[in-house]
Design an enzyme around this catalytic site. Structure first.
Site, PDB file in Angstrom:
ATOM      1  N   VAL A  19     -50.105  -3.971 -80.272  1.00  0.00           N
ATOM      2  CA  VAL A  19     -51.010  -3.463 -81.300  1.00  0.00           C
ATOM      3  C   VAL A  19     -50.889  -4.291 -82.579  1.00  0.00           C
ATOM      4  O   VAL A  19     -51.533  -4.008 -83.573  1.00  0.00           O
ATOM      5  CB  VAL A  19     -50.748  -1.970 -81.613  1.00  0.00           C
ATOM      6  CG1 VAL A  19     -51.083  -1.104 -80.408  1.00  0.00           C
ATOM      7  CG2 VAL A  19     -49.304  -1.750 -82.038  1.00  0.00           C
ATOM      8  N   ASP A  20     -50.014  -5.310 -82.549  1.00  0.00           N
ATOM      9  CA  ASP A  20     -49.872  -6.165 -83.729  1.00  0.00           C
ATOM     10  C   ASP A  20     -50.496  -7.528 -83.433  1.00  0.00           C
ATOM     11  O   ASP A  20     -51.216  -7.685 -82.453  1.00  0.00           O
ATOM     12  CB  ASP A  20     -48.388  -6.305 -84.104  1.00  0.00           C
ATOM     13  CG  ASP A  20     -47.542  -6.799 -82.932  1.00  0.00           C
ATOM     14  OD1 ASP A  20     -48.110  -7.157 -81.874  1.00  0.00           O
ATOM     15  OD2 ASP A  20     -46.312  -6.829 -83.074  1.00  0.00           O
ATOM     16  N   ASP A  21     -50.222  -8.522 -84.257  1.00  0.00           N
ATOM     17  CA  ASP A  21     -50.847  -9.820 -84.050  1.00  0.00           C
ATOM     18  C   ASP A  21     -50.013 -10.729 -83.165  1.00  0.00           C
ATOM     19  O   ASP A  21     -49.811 -11.897 -83.458  1.00  0.00           O
ATOM     20  CB  ASP A  21     -51.142 -10.480 -85.403  1.00  0.00           C
ATOM     21  CG  ASP A  21     -52.244  -9.722 -86.119  1.00  0.00           C
ATOM     22  OD1 ASP A  21     -53.193  -9.300 -85.428  1.00  0.00           O
ATOM     23  OD2 ASP A  21     -52.149  -9.540 -87.344  1.00  0.00           O
TER      24      ASP A  21
END
Ligand code: WTA
Length: 698
Positions: A567-569
């Protein structure tokens, strides 16, 4: 209050549908419902363990699991002390087995297991297994890139080799606590080097041999190794890769940046390249074969505290440069050994093959330490899995009678595309357990793995974990409960997963949100090398009181966990973890690139691929040549595995008025979901979006 993994619908009996568990499972009616981004299935889609398998398993049913799991949560100290008792400890740990603070609001994050215990992981992998009578057992079968090239080492022979290198390292001035960088392909010398470091208490940092000179240099500068261990070259498929040239360039650059390494131990891999063709710096480079075999095969162990560092492994995050994940000795040892034993239902007669490279955490925990601690016979394969053809893996499985085969979904999908005949032409009847790691395995790939590779006979352990976790966190225990294709199922002993919402509130029952962990487990990383503050902010400040994994997850009505991806980069390409920020900075280092933004897009085989939006500097024309040189810039900055699949020209990037790039919009454009762009009115310049869409295919 203790929250137990729930398995409702009274399906804890393993054998209710055992008559369906064989080949018929493939034709069972499949009704899929979407939960979050993952696909869950109805009851008919569960795959029940075979009765004979379950009966012989370490954990034969869900009741037994619950009993052990409950104990591991209610009495972690007792549970893990018992697990730790099967190892050799020069001195037992103190009264307090573990201590932790995972709550940033209460002070610094701190995790300790078995503190005060004195041991050595190399001793426990080798000497201990030899003393118990396994000296003549094969520790490592090595299969070379080319068919017909192979080798093997018994536990006795492996110990001799490890001791010789350990002695050489000591003679060269490497001491307890010093770091050693290992930049080697999958030769036996790679696990030998790791174990030799561990034997003398040196901290190894293996750098995956697919990383470029610049990435290697960055890691050298960060951990300042006493010595770099490499080889001159390696064959991968039909290609020869000149690793020593890469090391030469990394070492000369790091030297100019103030970090000088004065010894480069180089293994002469003559199958790939002759010694005399290798560039050489006499005052720095030493051939492994000239010095190591002369050293004694006896080397005393350096006894270390359970909390002394064992290794550093650099991994990508959503921002900034790669982080040096630090693992210590005792907890990591106990945890990798226990997870290996239970998640693969390991038995001494097994022949185990994990296709991961030791350059990644999977290779650390489940090629080297976990299996060797269990006294297992491990297969190490040097080459690419589809060379010379897509049947190579099954050829190897038959050659060595592999019983446990552990790989990544990306390989499963790629072999699936090549057609069943490459699989079915081999017997594969030795196989009994399959495993998957690195990214979510989509149900259709799971099915193919199960039905075609495993002949609908072998349970699949879909193991969810991370570099940071050291070992498996959510994983099936084969035989213990019904599987659902695509679900990692239930937490391992001692692991308390929590799915939280945006506000950090833990949700109960069926839900979908951010995957966290509530209390520490022995294999947890202890810090980021040289940057404890980054450790705290990256992992413990998003949701105070929890370790935040960076993954999305849902739990279905039966309590099964379904991982849905980062859910992050962070992008996951073929199971390799790549930070968007790293790729962006590689692109921006190109003189003709003004700005770049990178997102991950779904890819049929790789899971995700890298999609880059690039704004050239004023006056530079868009061209195919420029695209190529931008991609080259990423290959030289990071490595070939991080090369973008697509460069999308961007006259401008969608930014908010405060200058923040709206990646959500870029993701939609990249995946051509143009009707889902959402509200673009908050953009500083909403026209940018139309311009990007217009340039989509140029
Ligand atoms: C992903 C690799 C779904 C996840 C061991 C995690 C998975 C990242 C699985 C860690 C799995 C790993 N199902 N996703 N079975 N295993 N991942 O540090 O996004 O290279 O956060 O460790 O891989 O990657 P790393």
């Amino acid at each position: 209050r203790l929250r137990l993994p729930a398995m409702t619908n009274n399906l804890t009996t393993t054998n209710r549908h055992s008559h369906l568990s064989a080949r018929n499972s493939a034709v069972l009616k499949r009704k899929a419902v979407v939960i979050g981004e993952a696909v869950a299935s109805d009851d008919a889609d569960r795959i029940f363990p075979d009765q004979d398998f379950a009966q012989q398993a370490h954990v034969p049913n869900f009741e037994k699991y619950l009993e052990m799991y409950t104990r591991s949560i209610e009495d972690p100290a007792g549970f893990w002390s018992e697990m730790a008792d099967s190892f050799y400890w020069k001195k037992k740990w103190g009264q307090q087995v573990n201590s932790e603070n995972l709550d940033i609001t209460k002070g610094n994050i701190k995790i300790e297991w078995f503190k005060g215990g004195i041991t050595n992981i190399c001793y426990n992998c080798l000497d201990r297994n030899i003393e118990s009578g396994n000296g003549e057992k094969i520790a490592i079968h090595w299969e070379g890139n080319d068919r017909g090239v192979d080798d093997s080492l018994t536990y006795n022979q492996l110990l001799d080799r490890v001791c010789q290198l350990a002695n050489y390292l000591k003679e060269s001035g490497v001491k307890k606590g010093d770091s050693v960088i290992i930049y080697l392909p999958m030769l036996m010398e790679l696990p030998i080097s790791m174990l030799a470091c561990a034997r003398i208490g040196a901290v190894h940092s293996v750098v995956f041999a697919g990383f470029s000179a610049e990435s290697l240099e960055q890691r050298i500068i960060d951990c300042k190794p006493k010595i770099v261990i490499t080889c001159n070259a390696v064959k991968r498929g039909t290609k020869v890769i000149n690793l020593k040239d890469i090391v030469d360039s990394a070492l000369s650059e790091s030297s100019q940046n103030g970090v000088h390494v004065d010894l480069c131990l180089t293994y002469a891999n003559e199958l790939a390249k002759k010694r005399e063709d290798t560039k050489w710096q006499k005052e720095r480079d030493v051939w492994w074969q000239d010095v190591v075999p002369k050293c004694s095969t006896k080397c005393d162990v350096e006894w270390v505290d359970a909390e002394d560092p064992l290794f550093l492994l650099y991994t990508s995050g959503s921002t900034g440069k790669p982080k040096g994940v630090l693992h210590t000795t005792g907890g990591y040892m106990v945890y990798t050994a226990a997870t290996f034993k239970y998640a693969f239902d390991y038995k001494p007669s097994d022949i185990y093959w994990c296709t991961a490279d030791c350059g990644w955490i999977t290779g650390h925990s489940y090629v080297a330490y976990g299996p060797l601690l269990n006294g297992a016979t491990v297969l190490v394969y040097e080459g690419v899995p589809n060379y010379p053809d897509p049947g190579r893996c099954w050829d190897i499985v038959d050659k060595y009678k592999v019983t446990i085969f552990y790989t990544a979904p990306t390989l499963v999908r790629s072999l699936m595309r090549d057609g069943n005949e490459y699989v079915t032409r081999y017997s594969r009847k030795s196989l009994r357990v399959l495993g998957s790691v690195g990214e979510p395995i989509n149900p259709s790939a799971w099915r193919w793995f199960y039905d075609v590779v495993g002949d609908s006979r072998c349970p699949i352990s879909d193991t969810w974990w991370q570099t940071e976790t050291g070992g498996f966190m959510i994983t099936p225990l084969p035989g213990a409960w019904p599987q659902k294709p695509g679900s990692a199922t239930f937490p391992f002993f001692g692991v308390q997963p929590a799915i939280v919402d945006e506000k950090g509130k833990e949700m109960e029952g069926e839900c979908s949100g951010y995957l966290c962990v509530k209390a520490s487990w022995p294999g947890a990383f202890r810090t980021l090398f040289g940057d404890h503050e980054r450790y705290e902010t990256t992992y413990f400040s998003a949701f105070p009181g929890y370790y935040f994994s960076g993954d999305g997850c849902s739990r279905d009505k039966d309590g099964y966990y379904w991982l849905t991806g980062r859910v992050d980069d962070v992008i996951n390409v073929s199971g390799h973890r790549i930070g968007t920020a790293e790729v962006e900075s590689a692109l921006v280092s190109h003189p003709k690139c003004a700005e770049a933004a990178v997102v991950g897009v779904e890819h049929e085989v790789k899971g995700q691929c890298i999609y880059a939006f690039v704004t050239p500097v004023e006056g530079v024309e868009y061209s195919e040549d420029l695209k190529k040189s931008l991609v080259l810039s990423v290959r030289t900055n990071i490595g070939a595995f991080a090369a973008p699949d697509k460069i999308h020209w961007a006259p401008g990037l969608p930014k908010t008025r405060s200058g923040k790039i709206m990646r959500r919009i870029l993701r939609k454009i990249a995946s051509r979901q143009l009707d889902e762009l959402g509200d673009t009115s908050t953009l500083a310049d909403p026209n940018v979006v139309d311009q990007l869409i217009a340039l989509a295919d140029s």
